[in-house]
Design an enzyme around this catalytic site. Structure first.
Site, PDB file in Angstrom:
ATOM      1  N   LYS A 119       0.808  -1.209   0.000  1.00 25.71           N
ATOM      2  CA  LYS A 119       0.000   0.000   0.000  1.00 25.71           C
ATOM      3  C   LYS A 119       0.846   1.265   0.000  1.00 25.71           C
ATOM      4  CE  LYS A 119      -4.049  -2.059   2.272  1.00 25.71           C
ATOM      5  NZ  LYS A 119      -3.509  -3.417   2.444  1.00 25.71           N
ATOM      6  N   GLU A 121      -2.389   6.565   8.487  1.00 28.27           N
ATOM      7  CA  GLU A 121      -3.162   7.536   7.723  1.00 28.27           C
ATOM      8  C   GLU A 121      -4.130   8.291   8.618  1.00 28.27           C
ATOM      9  OE1 GLU A 121      -3.383   5.413   3.330  1.00 28.27           O
ATOM     10  OE2 GLU A 121      -5.145   5.385   4.628  1.00 28.27           O
ATOM     11  N   HIS A 135     -13.854  -3.346   9.353  1.00 38.27           N
ATOM     12  CA  HIS A 135     -13.314  -3.067   8.021  1.00 38.27           C
ATOM     13  C   HIS A 135     -13.678  -4.141   6.995  1.00 38.27           C
ATOM     14  CE1 HIS A 135     -11.094   0.105  10.028  1.00 38.27           C
ATOM     15  NE2 HIS A 135     -10.590  -0.782  10.852  1.00 38.27           N
ATOM     16  N   ARG A 162      -7.775  -7.913  -8.564  1.00 40.64           N
ATOM     17  CA  ARG A 162      -8.533  -9.166  -8.698  1.00 40.64           C
ATOM     18  C   ARG A 162     -10.007  -8.818  -8.813  1.00 40.64           C
ATOM     19  NH1 ARG A 162     -10.912  -9.105  -3.718  1.00 40.64           N
ATOM     20  NH2 ARG A 162      -9.686  -8.363  -1.962  1.00 40.64           N
TER      21      ARG A 162
END
Length: 662
Positions: free
Chosen positions: A116, A200, A235, A297
């Site tokens: 990421k 973040e 999440h 994907r």
């Protein structure tokens, strides 16, 4: 086009690929672990190859075994599905090196988006907006804590590898950062073999909006519009919809163009999803959305895109992988109507969404215009080895209100007995006022979690039906000699029988009086409920309760009775007189394993003094970590497990004794 493909996956996605391949005239090869020998995807495939034991690392994650199975059966290509090896660049590379086609992007594209932090740097260079945060290589805890301070709390700790919410923690206070970082790194290491994280800024009122992209080998790329996946817990997505409510054409265009730029930056081929987070504190705005990650994907929620765009994304995957150009250009794609998808899991929302196991003794899906994607059938077992997904329900209608009503109705008509499910939670969520009004955000479930997940006790009608069923009334109403069917009920006067109903966190004493073969009176404390059995059989019947008719399905098993009534599921278990009762079920002085799993961390030793609520043992089960805490204040008297041990459901992990005990 290929003549034979191997599907390197299991469950509903393997079945999903098989259905499309079958329609295209392509033969399919399934792979299976020892635990999946009789699984649905194995039965559906033209051929199937055993690739090892139940543990995924020795079967579904074994690159060599899967490639060998493809070569052995003469498959020309391998479709990875999602999860397992679907985003593993080394696997894609090994597939190509073996002379096979990987149905997905190139290894280079997977690597570009696999971490990421690197992906965000690449996207920033490509002009795609990113969330403020730290995306560097330094991983020293003190340094990361400083970065979090600089960003400003709340922050989100995210594993740089993988997805699915693993290795992710929200942190609201600096004093909680160290423990959250430790847990996120441990979970990331277990799930992805990489404990590096990024930090973040956590947006207070965000929406999770993703764009479906598709590229081919000729430099063409399109987007197939957006999906709103804001309804999440831990999440993990729960209900997804397409298009996103409140989306303007200006913002859709901006997000679509950004997603296509992202795909172009890595020469993307095949199906992919660019995930954005939007700050909706002042509504949706084209200048307040940020890149989160790209999934290289097919996504679990792809059916909602297929519904509104009128395409088969698996067919597109197979065509593009075989060398064909994209079936449609951007100008040929348009949105038609609205779609929702809900994921039905074996889990207990009232206990923190604890994954559940069990045999699907009774399984019924709604008939009619509801798409069902399932990898199980009645009689199959939900094991602790894999994700506990039972099925996905997808609905499509001309507008959002009609589609949502169809989703609620489909969920109410779904029947599962033999394991705990999240069906009641999904039904409540589909009716939640903010969501129903088209105002979802990622914090909605957490804000309303008590109303959405609290265990619902059976009402008088459900109690009356269960009492009659437990007394044998349903069997007696199906015909034959009424006296024989009533069994030990008395032969003269009004036959009556006392019944005690046991259910989650409670019990009810009542008395059932038979006033005829199909007419009963159920006494509940100070009230009496008249119940008449109308048309139907022993399982599915029309009933009348106090002058109101409705349908009920009664599934009786050796361990109890499950009612499906008025869109709700009620389970009544048969009491075992040798059971220790509520104290034993709650654990009492014993810490009980809630399900089979791996003991990851033991935080205490024998003789330690502990306080109620203190974390004692961390288990890993069904792809999630469970922290087990002290039932009360006390001293650890005996410790029965160690780190690395595999334990069974209901095993006694440790015992406590009072501090003043001798």
């Amino acid at each position: 086009m290929f003549s034979k493909i191997l599907i390197a996956n299991r469950g509903e996605i393997a079945c999903r690929v098989i259905y499309t391949a079958r329609r295209l005239g392509i033969r399919t090869v399934a792979v299976y672990s020892d635990a999946d020998r009789d699984a649905l995807h194995v039965t559906l495939a033209d051929e199937a190859v055993n690739i090892g034991p139940a543990v995924a690392s020795e079967s579904y994650l074994s690159k060599q075994k899967i490639i060998a199975a493809a070569q052995r059966t003469g498959a020309e290509a391998i479709h990875p599905g999602y999860g397992f090896l679907s985003e593993n660049a080394d696997f894609a590379e090994a597939v190509e090196a073996a002379g096979l086609v990987f149905v997905g992007p190139s290894p280079a594209s997977i690597r570009a988006m696999g971490l990421k932090d690197a992906a965000k740097a690449l996207m920033e260079r490509a002009g795609v907006p990113i969330v403020p945060g730290y995306h560097g290589d330094a991983q020293e805890p003190g340094f990361l804590a400083e970065q979090a301070d600089g960003i400003g709390f709340p922050v989100l700790i995210k594993a740089r590898a993988g997805g699915g919410g693993k290795g992710m923690r929200r942190v609201d206070r600096r004093e909680d950062f160290a423990a959250s970082l430790e847990a996120a790194k441990r979970e990331a290491k277990s799930a992805f073999g990489d404990d590096a994280v990024l930090i973040e800024k956590y947006l207070i009122k965000p929406r999770h909006i993703e764009i479906q992209v598709f590229g081919d080998s000729y430099g063409n790329a399109v987007h197939l519009f957006e999906r709103d996946c804001s309804l999440q817990r831990r999440h993990q997505k729960v209900i997804e919809e397409a298009p996103a409510p409140g989306m303007t054409e200006e913002m859709r265009s901006a997000m679509g163009e950004a997603a296509v730029r992202a795909a172009g930056a890595i020469d993307y081929r095949g199906a992919g999803t660019v995930e954005f987070i939007a700050d909706v504190s002042d509504g949706l705005s084209p200048d307040r959305f940020f890149f989160m990650e790209m999934n290289t994907r097919l996504q679990v929620e792809h059916p909602v895109t297929e519904a509104i765009a009128g395409v088969d994304l698996v067919e597109w995957q197979l065509r593009v992988a075989s060398g064909e150009p994209l079936p449609k250009s951007q100008d040929e794609l348009a949105i038609n109507g609205w779609a929702f998808e809900a994921r039905v899991y074996a889990e207990d929302p009232s206990r923190g969404f604890l994954p559940a196991t069990g045999t699907l003794a009774h399984l019924r899906f709604p008939e009619g215009d509801v798409r069902i994607d399932a990898g199980v059938r009645e009689g199959d077992t939900i094991t602790p080895h894999y994700d506990p997904l039972i099925a996905k329900l997808t609905v499509h209608a001309s507008d959002r209100q009609s589609a949502l009503a169809k989703l609620t109705r489909g969920l109410e008509q779904t029947q599962v007995a033999g394991t705990t499910t999240n069906l009641d939670f999904l039904i409540r969520l589909s009716r939640q006022p903010d969501f129903a009004a088209g105002h979802p955000d990622t914090g909605l479930i957490d804000r309303d979690v008590e109303a959405l997940t609290s265990a619902r006790q059976p009402d008088d009608g459900a109690l009356a039906v269960a009492a009659v069923a437990e007394a044998g009334g349903f069997a007696g109403a199906t015909g034959g000699d009424p006296w024989l069917s009533l069994g030990p009920w008395q032969l003269w006067g009004e036959a009556n029988r006392p019944v005690t109903l046991h259910y989650d966190r409670g019990q009810t004493h009542c008395r059932v009086t038979a006033k005829g073969r199909a007419l009963f009176s159920v006494a509940l404390e100070d009230r009496s409920i008249p119940l008449r059995l109308l048309a139907g059989d022993r399982e599915a019947r029309r009933i009348e309760i106090d002058g109101r008719q409705s349908n009920v399905t009664v599934f009786e098993a050796s361990n109890g009775t499950t009612l499906f009534m008025d869109g709700q599921t009620h389970h009544f278990h048969r009491h075992d007189p040798l059971d220790g009762g509520e104290e034993a079920a709650a654990g009492g002085d014993r810490l009980i394993a809630p399900m089979p799993g791996l003991v990851k961390i033991v935080r205490v030793r024998e003789g330690d003094v502990v306080a109620k609520g203190q974390a004692l043992i961390v288990m890993e089960a069904m792809k999630m970590e469970l922290t087990l805490t002290a039932m009360r204040d006390g001293i650890v008297e005996s410790l029965n497990v160690g780190e690395g041990d595999q334990t069974s459901e209901s095993a006694v992990l440790l015992s406590l004794r009072p501090e003043d005990a001798t």
